[in-house]
Design an enzyme around this catalytic site. Structure first.
Site: not given
Ligand code: NAG
Ligand code: NAG
Ligand code: NAG
Ligand code: NAG
Length: 836
Positions: A188, A226, A398
């Site tokens: 990520d 994230h 996600s």
């Protein structure tokens, strides 16, 4: 055989540590990923072309990284081409040459950025007060397990005191199943290893930063949140910071790729980084979910994934989890994404806390399972970047993926011996279908499948209980059909063009193939507007996979080029019988096309484990089945059946006008099936009732007969003319087809997506011109060049055919942009937007 033994001395000068390649500098240097045969050492090769040798390319055997000062041309490719030219002219002898050792070469290009798959819906009031009894139960569990994490009670996905719609995980924790001895790697934008909620579980050895080329994947950009949020969902430590992860005693590592320029080579290194120590890779990103993109990972990345499933985790295979994608509101479908539709990845979609479909979560036949995320009153509460920071705003597919990752960590604690396919099997067998409207239909295995929800929602308790006694499946076998050449015009409207391939018992026996798990279908369709097309596949057991669905925004002017679709809906079928593919041109407009050819691949469990060999690495074996195409017969049939994949669920609140499509009737009326030898073109005429130049007036065949019948002689004249025009057009398309691989500029992702998603957008950038070459890896994977498709003009590569991979590359050069990479790999510079 060493070609230039003397150059071996040079290799002494190159000290490549087992660890990392030197940091890349794409501003000053070009990088080449090259697969060399053993006839030459990398140092010898480097000396021959005056390249610098950086080191081996991760876990990929025989692959190496070379660099040279930045230059416009492709030094390696040019040298290879030059040698071929000279050989053709007999300027050089036929003796060995250092360049003969090149099995594959790819000059590295900066990839367009992947999109992160989080969507933060507008805040809504949370539904329903907690049920007192459930609240008491939750507190008792927390007490027993000594969970004192301050936001644990907000983590409804772990224990939902309102409805008990949750992962059903706490019972496992009480059994001591908390992810011990299992490592998940978050691929990520970084992972905040200094967070109090993660640092005790952080596994540095499995981590690396492929953007800044440093050991630790520390988030550095303002929106690098994230990966940390995803990591918290999996492995947030049980302590006094924030909440807990699904597998709070697992180890968590981070590989950073989303926060800077990378190439295919970097992604290939990242996606199986430390494949013996990282068990599960969590990938909540992918190609743009804009309803217009069709992208697959490049061949190096595909090789990395195959390597991981074959050799990672002590040979049991790493588990890949990919978020399904957030483009549902733009008609996007996870079968247009080569990561989510890979057989090696588990595609996880999202449901809201009330078990409904959130407007963003994509459907497709490759989706295995769904789990909770944002959408119906709340989002996922998890760790954020900072020493002790939490967020209540994590969402999108996600956020769904990492919950599956945590669940698989629990499974692997109990059964570390399970293979990557066992994990998929267990998911199929234990996912729970639920009440949401969807195209649920019973499969041959007795499970319910929906394109919107896969096999249902993940139930941690159920999958781990089943895992305890699961009998490992036998190794993977495969059966591939020959290329089925159709080459017929696709009728427009609610008609379809069908082609059938019959698999016999003998074929499967010969392939040591017992039963189906995945199916993939690679196809070529020429069309002037890709978004008009849809594709269905009907199995011998009469289950219909909607492989492709029409997309309103996809104006792309070239149909499907060797694109591979995947379905998990046929899991457990025997595979014997007729497989029917139906291509539809759903819109009656000026955009028309031709269904060129297709190839079916069945993947599944073998009959005899003792003789089953692992799949050869993609693109490196020469099992051409071109010859078989000439003997295969394709039965093409016009069918008249509804065109839409049954999409489902309520309208999203922000899309009041989005239609809820009806499920199609399942009775297909096949009209006048005729048999045509596949090689008989051009003598065969399309089997839809009339050649395409004739309007059908949107009426039934019977009415057409009446209309045209009464026109008598005129019809005969027109038929002649029509056939002539058809053949002329066919010929033109065939001649043009080699130029059709590079298309238009794709504008940056639509702003309307922002509006739909109601979320912040990152920096927008113009995406450059792209060579569209989706599915190359699958094609290479098949050991199948396209040469048979265009065999009449393929002779220019005939001179040099000792390696298949090489042929493909050679061919690619002739065509300008058909290198052995995905469109993504060949995208030029400039970042597209990243979403948070
Ligand atoms: C070889 O490459 C180096 C830079 O890497 C350059 O300085 C040198 O001139 C090159 N030599 C030849 C013979 O091209
Ligand atoms: C973890 O793995 C080690 C070595 O493989 C093993 O000895 C140990 O029992 C495992 N622990 C758990 C809790 O499974
Ligand atoms: C929830 O998990 C437990 C194991 O912890 C399992 O026994 C139970 O069947 C699961 N519940 C449901 C509804 O599947
Ligand atoms: C295909 O056919 C050609 C000639 O027709 C032959 O030389 C070749 O060996 C065949 N290949 C296979 C795999 O059967």
């Amino acid at each position: 055989m060493r070609v230039f033994p003397i150059c071996n001395l040079l290799s002494l000068a190159v000290t490549v540590t087992a660890g990392h390649l030197p940091p890349r500098n794409y501003a000053t240097h070009d990088y080449y990923a090259i697969h060399l045969s053993e006839s030459i050492s990398p140092a010898e090769f480097a000396a021959h072309l005056n390249l610098s040798y950086d080191g081996p390319l991760g876990a990929l055997d025989g692959h190496h990284v070379f660099k040279a000062p930045k230059h416009d041309n492709d030094i390696v490719e040019d040298a290879v081409q030059d040698l071929m030219r000279r050989r053709r002219k007999r300027d050089v002898g036929v003796g060995p040459h250092p360049l003969d050792s090149v099995k594959y070469t790819q000059k590295q290009k900066i990839k367009p950025r992947h999109w992160k798959r989080s969507v933060i819906p507008p805040p809504q009031p949370r539904t329903g007060p907690p049920v007192t009894e459930a609240l008491t139960q939750q507190r008792e569990i927390a007490k027993k397990l000594q969970i004192g994490d301050p936001i644990f009670e907000d983590q409804w996905h772990l224990f939902n005191t309102g409805t008990r719609k949750d992962l059903n995980v706490t019972g496992l924790w009480l059994q001591g199943i908390t992810g011990k001895n299992v490592t998940a790697c978050i691929v990520d934008d970084g992972l905040d290893m200094d967070s109090d909620d993660l640092k005790d579980n952080f596994f540095a050895k499995g981590s690396y930063d492929f953007n800044d080329h440093v050991d630790l994947p520390k988030p550095r950009l303002v929106d690098d949140r994230h990966g940390t949020r995803c990591a918290g969902e999996v492995s947030a430590v049980k302590n006094d910071a924030c909440g807990v992860g699904v597998a709070y005693d697992s180890k968590i590592s981070g590989v950073r790729i989303l926060s800077g320029d990378i190439t295919d080579m970097d992604e290939a290194l990242a996606i199986n980084y430390q494949l013996q120590d990282n068990d599960i890779y969590s990938c909540s990103w992918g190609p743009p979910d804009d309803g217009r993109t069709m992208q697959a990972p490049g061949i190096l990345i595909e090789k990395s994934m195959v390597k991981a499933v074959q050799e990672g985790r002590g040979g049991k295979g790493n588990i890949y989890v990919f978020a399904a994608g957030n483009g549902a509101a733009s008609d996007d479908n996870c079968n247009f994404d080569g990561y989510t539709n890979s057989i090696y990845s588990i595609t996880v979609g999202a449901i809201g806390m009330d078990d409904t479909h959130p407007y963003y979560s994509e459907a497709c036949s490759a989706q295995l399972v769904v789990t909770y995320s944002s959408g119906a009153g709340d989002s996922i509460h998890t760790t954020d970047i900072g020493v002790n920071k939490c967020t209540s705003q994590h969402g999108g597919t996600s956020a769904a993926g990492p919950l599956a990752v945590g669940t698989y960590a629990l499974v692997l604690q109990v059964r570390p011996d399970l293979s990557w396919r066992d994990i998929q099997w267990l998911t199929v067998m234990t996912a729970v279908p639920f009440g949401a409207p969807g195209d649920w239909e019973k499969t041959s295995l007795g499970r319910s499948f929906s394109h919107q929800f896969g096999y249902g929602k993940l139930n941690a308790g159920a999958i781990v209980e089943a895992a305890k006694t699961w009998k490992n499946v036998k190794p993977q076998a495969w059966f591939w059909s020959p290329w089925m050449h159709v080459r017929k015009e696709i009728p427009q409207g609610d008609q379809g063009l069908a082609s059938v391939f019959e698999v016999t018992e003998k074929m499967l026996q010969d392939a040591n193939f017992e039963r189906v798990e995945h199916i993939t279908l690679t196809m070529n369709v020429e069309h002037t507007r890709r978004g008009d097309l849809s594709v269905e596949l009907i199995s011998p057991d009469k289950y219909t996979s909607y492989l492709s669905t029409a997309r309103k925004d996809d104006d792309y002017a070239a149909g499907y080029v060797d694109w591979t679709f995947m379905s998990v809906a046929h899991w457990g079928e025997k595979g014997v019988g007729k497989w029917t593919v139906i291509v539809k041109d759903t819109k009656v407009n000026q955009h028309t096309g031709i269904f060129t050819d297709w190839k079916l691949r069945l993947w599944g469990e073998c009959i005899d484990a003792a003789v089953q060999k692992p799949l050869p690495m993609p693109g490196e074996h020469d099992d051409d089945d071109h010859n078989a195409t000439t003997t295969a017969t394709a039965h093409t049939t016009s069918v008249s059946i509804p065109t839409e994949m049954p999409t489902v669920t309520a309208n999203p609140s922000d899309h009041p006008n989005r239609p809820v499509n009806q499920k199609p009737t399942t009775t297909h009326s096949f009209n006048s099936p005729t048999t045509a030898a596949a090689s008989s073109f051009p003598s065969s005429i399309p089997e839809n009732f009339l050649p395409s130049p004739f309007p059908t007036f949107g009426v039934s065949k019977r009415t057409q007969v009446w209309i045209y019948g009464s026109l008598g002689l005129i019809l005969v004249f027109c038929a002649g003319l029509g056939t002539y025009l058809y053949l002329a057009r066919r010929k033109r398309l065939r001649n043009d087809s080699r130029n059709a691989y590079e298309f238009e500029v794709l504008d940056d992702a639509g702003d309307e997506y922002d509006a739909h998603a109601g979320m912040l957008s990152g920096a927008a950038g113009k995406r450059g011109k792209r060579a569209k070459r989706g599915g190359e890896l699958y094609d290479a994977f098949a050991g199948e060049s396209d040469q048979d498709l265009f065999s009449d003009d393929g002779d220019d590569v005939g001179a040099y055919r000792d390696d298949r991979d090489y042929d493909e590359k050679a061919e690619s050069t002739d065509e300008g942009h058909r290198s052995g990479e995905s469109e993504e790999g060949s995208g030029s510079g400039s970042s597209s937007r990243v979403r948070q």
